[in-house]
Design a protein around this motif. Structure first.
Motif, PDB file in Angstrom:
ATOM      1  N   ALA A 170     -12.439  -3.756 -13.215  1.00 30.59           N
ATOM      2  CA  ALA A 170     -13.260  -3.839 -12.000  1.00 30.59           C
ATOM      3  C   ALA A 170     -12.398  -4.244 -10.803  1.00 30.59           C
ATOM      4  N   ILE A 171     -11.458  -5.133 -11.037  1.00 36.15           N
ATOM      5  CA  ILE A 171     -10.558  -5.573  -9.965  1.00 36.15           C
ATOM      6  C   ILE A 171      -9.670  -4.420  -9.509  1.00 36.15           C
ATOM      7  N   ILE A 172      -9.077  -3.722 -10.473  1.00 31.90           N
ATOM      8  CA  ILE A 172      -8.201  -2.595 -10.154  1.00 31.90           C
ATOM      9  C   ILE A 172      -8.959  -1.521  -9.380  1.00 31.90           C
ATOM     10  N   LYS A 173     -10.187  -1.233  -9.809  1.00 28.47           N
ATOM     11  CA  LYS A 173     -11.012  -0.220  -9.129  1.00 28.47           C
ATOM     12  C   LYS A 173     -11.254  -0.611  -7.671  1.00 28.47           C
ATOM     13  N   GLU A 174     -11.563  -1.875  -7.432  1.00 29.64           N
ATOM     14  CA  GLU A 174     -11.809  -2.330  -6.066  1.00 29.64           C
ATOM     15  C   GLU A 174     -10.535  -2.247  -5.224  1.00 29.64           C
ATOM     16  N   CYS A 175      -9.400  -2.605  -5.826  1.00 26.94           N
ATOM     17  CA  CYS A 175      -8.121  -2.516  -5.114  1.00 26.94           C
ATOM     18  C   CYS A 175      -7.796  -1.063  -4.765  1.00 26.94           C
ATOM     19  N   GLU A 176      -8.043  -0.167  -5.698  1.00 26.46           N
ATOM     20  CA  GLU A 176      -7.795   1.264  -5.448  1.00 26.46           C
ATOM     21  C   GLU A 176      -8.651   1.763  -4.292  1.00 26.46           C
ATOM     22  N   GLU A 177      -9.899   1.325  -4.244  1.00 31.04           N
ATOM     23  CA  GLU A 177     -10.796   1.740  -3.165  1.00 31.04           C
ATOM     24  C   GLU A 177     -10.297   1.243  -1.816  1.00 31.04           C
ATOM     25  N   LEU A 178      -9.785   0.018  -1.792  1.00 33.96           N
ATOM     26  CA  LEU A 178      -9.260  -0.540  -0.551  1.00 33.96           C
ATOM     27  C   LEU A 178      -8.030   0.223  -0.074  1.00 33.96           C
ATOM     28  N   ILE A 179      -7.126   0.506  -1.003  1.00 34.93           N
ATOM     29  CA  ILE A 179      -5.908   1.249  -0.652  1.00 34.93           C
ATOM     30  C   ILE A 179      -6.266   2.631  -0.130  1.00 34.93           C
ATOM     31  N   SER A 180      -7.218   3.278  -0.798  1.00 36.73           N
ATOM     32  CA  SER A 180      -7.663   4.614  -0.383  1.00 36.73           C
ATOM     33  C   SER A 180      -8.281   4.587   1.003  1.00 36.73           C
ATOM     34  N   ALA A 181      -8.921   3.467   1.349  1.00 34.25           N
ATOM     35  CA  ALA A 181      -9.571   3.333   2.656  1.00 34.25           C
ATOM     36  C   ALA A 181      -8.602   2.907   3.744  1.00 34.25           C
ATOM     37  N   GLY A 182      -7.324   2.721   3.389  1.00 29.91           N
ATOM     38  CA  GLY A 182      -6.316   2.411   4.391  1.00 29.91           C
ATOM     39  C   GLY A 182      -5.992   0.949   4.568  1.00 29.91           C
ATOM     40  N   TYR A 183      -6.530   0.084   3.717  1.00 28.90           N
ATOM     41  CA  TYR A 183      -6.204  -1.337   3.812  1.00 28.90           C
ATOM     42  C   TYR A 183      -4.744  -1.548   3.424  1.00 28.90           C
ATOM     43  N   LYS A 184      -4.057  -2.417   4.168  1.00 25.38           N
ATOM     44  CA  LYS A 184      -2.628  -2.605   3.979  1.00 25.38           C
ATOM     45  C   LYS A 184      -2.263  -3.946   3.345  1.00 25.38           C
ATOM     46  N   GLU A 185      -3.253  -4.776   3.150  1.00 25.51           N
ATOM     47  CA  GLU A 185      -2.990  -6.055   2.480  1.00 25.51           C
ATOM     48  C   GLU A 185      -4.185  -6.389   1.594  1.00 25.51           C
ATOM     49  N   ILE A 186      -3.918  -6.727   0.360  1.00 30.00           N
ATOM     50  CA  ILE A 186      -4.953  -7.122  -0.579  1.00 30.00           C
ATOM     51  C   ILE A 186      -4.720  -8.585  -0.928  1.00 30.00           C
ATOM     52  N   THR A 187      -5.762  -9.389  -0.783  1.00 25.85           N
ATOM     53  CA  THR A 187      -5.675 -10.803  -1.143  1.00 25.85           C
ATOM     54  C   THR A 187      -6.615 -11.080  -2.305  1.00 25.85           C
ATOM     55  N   LEU A 217      -2.226  -9.254 -14.461  1.00 24.52           N
ATOM     56  CA  LEU A 217      -3.005  -8.677 -13.368  1.00 24.52           C
ATOM     57  C   LEU A 217      -2.098  -8.355 -12.175  1.00 24.52           C
ATOM     58  N   ILE A 218      -1.172  -9.256 -11.869  1.00 19.71           N
ATOM     59  CA  ILE A 218      -0.209  -9.009 -10.795  1.00 19.71           C
ATOM     60  C   ILE A 218       0.556  -7.716 -11.053  1.00 19.71           C
ATOM     61  N   LYS A 219       0.984  -7.527 -12.288  1.00 17.99           N
ATOM     62  CA  LYS A 219       1.733  -6.314 -12.651  1.00 17.99           C
ATOM     63  C   LYS A 219       0.875  -5.062 -12.464  1.00 17.99           C
ATOM     64  N   ARG A 220      -0.394  -5.130 -12.873  1.00 11.49           N
ATOM     65  CA  ARG A 220      -1.271  -3.964 -12.780  1.00 11.49           C
ATOM     66  C   ARG A 220      -1.580  -3.594 -11.330  1.00 11.49           C
ATOM     67  N   VAL A 221      -1.852  -4.598 -10.505  1.00 15.04           N
ATOM     68  CA  VAL A 221      -2.144  -4.308  -9.101  1.00 15.04           C
ATOM     69  C   VAL A 221      -0.882  -3.801  -8.406  1.00 15.04           C
ATOM     70  N   SER A 222       0.258  -4.397  -8.732  1.00 13.36           N
ATOM     71  CA  SER A 222       1.522  -3.985  -8.109  1.00 13.36           C
ATOM     72  C   SER A 222       1.896  -2.556  -8.464  1.00 13.36           C
ATOM     73  N   ALA A 223       1.418  -2.062  -9.607  1.00 12.64           N
ATOM     74  CA  ALA A 223       1.742  -0.702 -10.048  1.00 12.64           C
ATOM     75  C   ALA A 223       0.926   0.363  -9.326  1.00 12.64           C
ATOM     76  N   LEU A 224      -0.086  -0.053  -8.565  1.00 10.76           N
ATOM     77  CA  LEU A 224      -0.911   0.919  -7.849  1.00 10.76           C
ATOM     78  C   LEU A 224      -0.091   1.607  -6.764  1.00 10.76           C
ATOM     79  N   LYS A 225      -0.356   2.889  -6.563  1.00 10.80           N
ATOM     80  CA  LYS A 225       0.360   3.647  -5.546  1.00 10.80           C
ATOM     81  C   LYS A 225      -0.174   3.293  -4.161  1.00 10.80           C
ATOM     82  N   GLY A 226       0.729   3.281  -3.203  1.00 10.62           N
ATOM     83  CA  GLY A 226       0.326   2.998  -1.838  1.00 10.62           C
ATOM     84  C   GLY A 226       1.250   2.000  -1.182  1.00 10.62           C
ATOM     85  N   ASP A 227       1.215   1.968   0.137  1.00  9.39           N
ATOM     86  CA  ASP A 227       2.034   1.052   0.920  1.00  9.39           C
ATOM     87  C   ASP A 227       1.170  -0.126   1.327  1.00  9.39           C
ATOM     88  N   PHE A 228       1.234  -1.194   0.550  1.00  7.04           N
ATOM     89  CA  PHE A 228       0.398  -2.355   0.831  1.00  7.04           C
ATOM     90  C   PHE A 228       1.098  -3.629   0.370  1.00  7.04           C
TER      91      PHE A 228
END
Length: 443
Positions: free
Chosen positions: A184-201, A222-233
């Protein structure tokens, strides 16, 4: 989104956790057809999302609620709702309704996601709705959000707290710690990155203990999984608890190309005696070991902290220990505050409460010390070119603003830069803030 039916105003007190929960309340209200206004006088519904961590926040909320009595009398169809930590305190909801009978809805921290139901109940029955659950429920996913923090997206990873620091009301008003499932966390992070958010807290009362109630996942993973997401953030997280910061986690942070080189690690006090009374679960030496561990893997990391003065029985010697620790660590910033007794916590019952004059004298000395450290560190930026994520525009300074990877705020001139990474050459340092000239904008 429903047809327009009126305007809403949300008044938020407290930390990023509350600000993010206000984004959920805004999402629910916009689903009904309400539109945002920042003016309470123009609103058809006003929601107070309260905090009770410190007494001044509680008193301020009560004062602002009381100030709406006349407005409510003039606008009889106006809805006033109060939720958050303040209402979750034992017996407080009843007290609130007695003192402010014009309040329409009272809800707690455990059932914020049910606010839509409370609003429907109120509009259909016209009766007061008071619903404060004493027991935390299961984590609810999918609550709509109307985010107000671009380019920073806040993502809850835990709710509640298991630490029971003797001065803190959080475990009593937010319940025991529960972790969200990583998917659920990864999905939300992916949605933010897709929407153009540049920083995830990533948010939690203690992010370091994430996953202790789950299987096969911890905060390092969890840090490793979020860090592996594609995008400039960039990836930030707060708040960390020293007792749960270990080498495996520090290595995961250091090895990530997304995590910022800043960490918030509250120490609260530099005296072993006071730390024990606070039930912090570490000693001064153990805290300094954590600092050493962070700097072993990330020599340039900026470390910020929380420091409390005036805790019950704090002596001059105890305070000197805190001052000495601040000098030794060289924090990049510190949130300093005077201890405030919270009813229902063990510390509120302790003898040896410190007088206001003594506490104020100590905090001024602490602030002066930390300000000197800030000025020294900021002066080292002058002449350097740094990468900034532009976060907003300061109307008073007439400049854009943003932070570098170390969390240092910089102001600069430009045009339409919010949400962009920019290079800025620092020309002036003022305390904790920097001022510079725009060099380039990253594509």
């Amino acid at each position: 989104m429903g047809d327009f039916i009126g305007k809403y105003c949300i008044v938020t007190y407290g930390c990023q956790m509350n600000l993010h929960e206000s984004e959920k309340l805004a999402g629910i209200l916009e689903g009904f057809g309400y539109r945002k206004t920042d003016c309470e006088n123009d609103a058809d519904i006003v929601v107070f999302n309260t905090c009770c961590i410190r007494e001044n926040a509680e008193k301020k909320a009560e004062g602002n609620i009381g100030a709406l009595k006349k407005l409510k009398r003039d606008k009889k169809n106006m809805i006033i709702a109060v939720g958050g930590c303040m209402t979750q305190q034992k017996g407080y909801a009843d007290k609130l309704v007695r003192e402010f009978p014009f309040i329409d809805i009272v809800f707690g921290t455990h059932n914020l996601e049910n606010f839509a139901e409370f609003l429907l109940e109120k509009t259909e029955s016209k009766k007061h709705v008071v619903s404060v659950s004493e027991k935390e429920g299961a984590i609810v996913e999918g609550t709509p959000k109307s985010r107000s923090s671009f380019p920073n997206g806040w993502v809850n990873i835990t709710y509640g707290c298991n630490n029971f620091c003797t001065y803190c009301i959080v475990p009593y008003v937010r319940g025991r710690e529960r972790s969200r499932e990583p998917e659920a966390i990864i999905k939300e992070c992916e949605e933010l990155i897709s929407a153009g958010y540049k920083e995830i807290t990533l948010l939690g009362q203690n992010v370091n203990s994430y996953g202790q109630d789950l299987k096969n996942v911890d905060f390092a993973e969890l840090i490793k999984r979020v860090s592996a997401l594609k995008g400039d953030f960039r990836l930030r997280f707060m708040t960390n608890h020293p007792k749960d910061l270990n080498e495996n986690l520090v290595k995961a942070i250091a090895e990530s190309d997304k995590t910022t080189r800043s960490i918030h690690l509250p120490v609260q006090a530099g005296s072993d005696r006071i730390l024990k009374l606070m039930n912090r679960h570490y000693t001064r030496a153990e805290y300094l070991d954590k600092i050493g561990l962070l700097r072993k893997y990330m020599p340039d990391i900026a470390i910020t902290t929380d420091i409390m003065v005036g805790f019950p029985t704090e002596s001059d010697e105890d305070f000197c220990d805190t001052m000495a620790l601040v000098k030794e660590v060289g924090f990049a910033g510190a949130f300093t505050f005077i201890y405030s007794p919270r009813s229902g916590t063990p510390a509120a019952k302790m003898s040896g409460q410190i007088t206001e004059d003594v506490a104020k004298d100590r905090i001024m000395k602490l602030i002066d010390l930390q300000n000197g450290i800030n000025r020294s560190q900021s002066s080292g930026y002058v002449g350097k070119e740094i990468e900034i994520l532009c976060e907003g525009f300061d109307e008073k300074k007439n400049k854009f603003l943003g932070r570098d990877t170390y969390g240092r705020m910089a102001y600069f001139n430009g045009d339409d830069l919010i949400g962009k990474f920019v290079n800025v050459k620092i020309t002036e340092a003022g305390g904790i803030s920097l001022y510079g000239e725009l060099v380039s904008v990253k594509d």
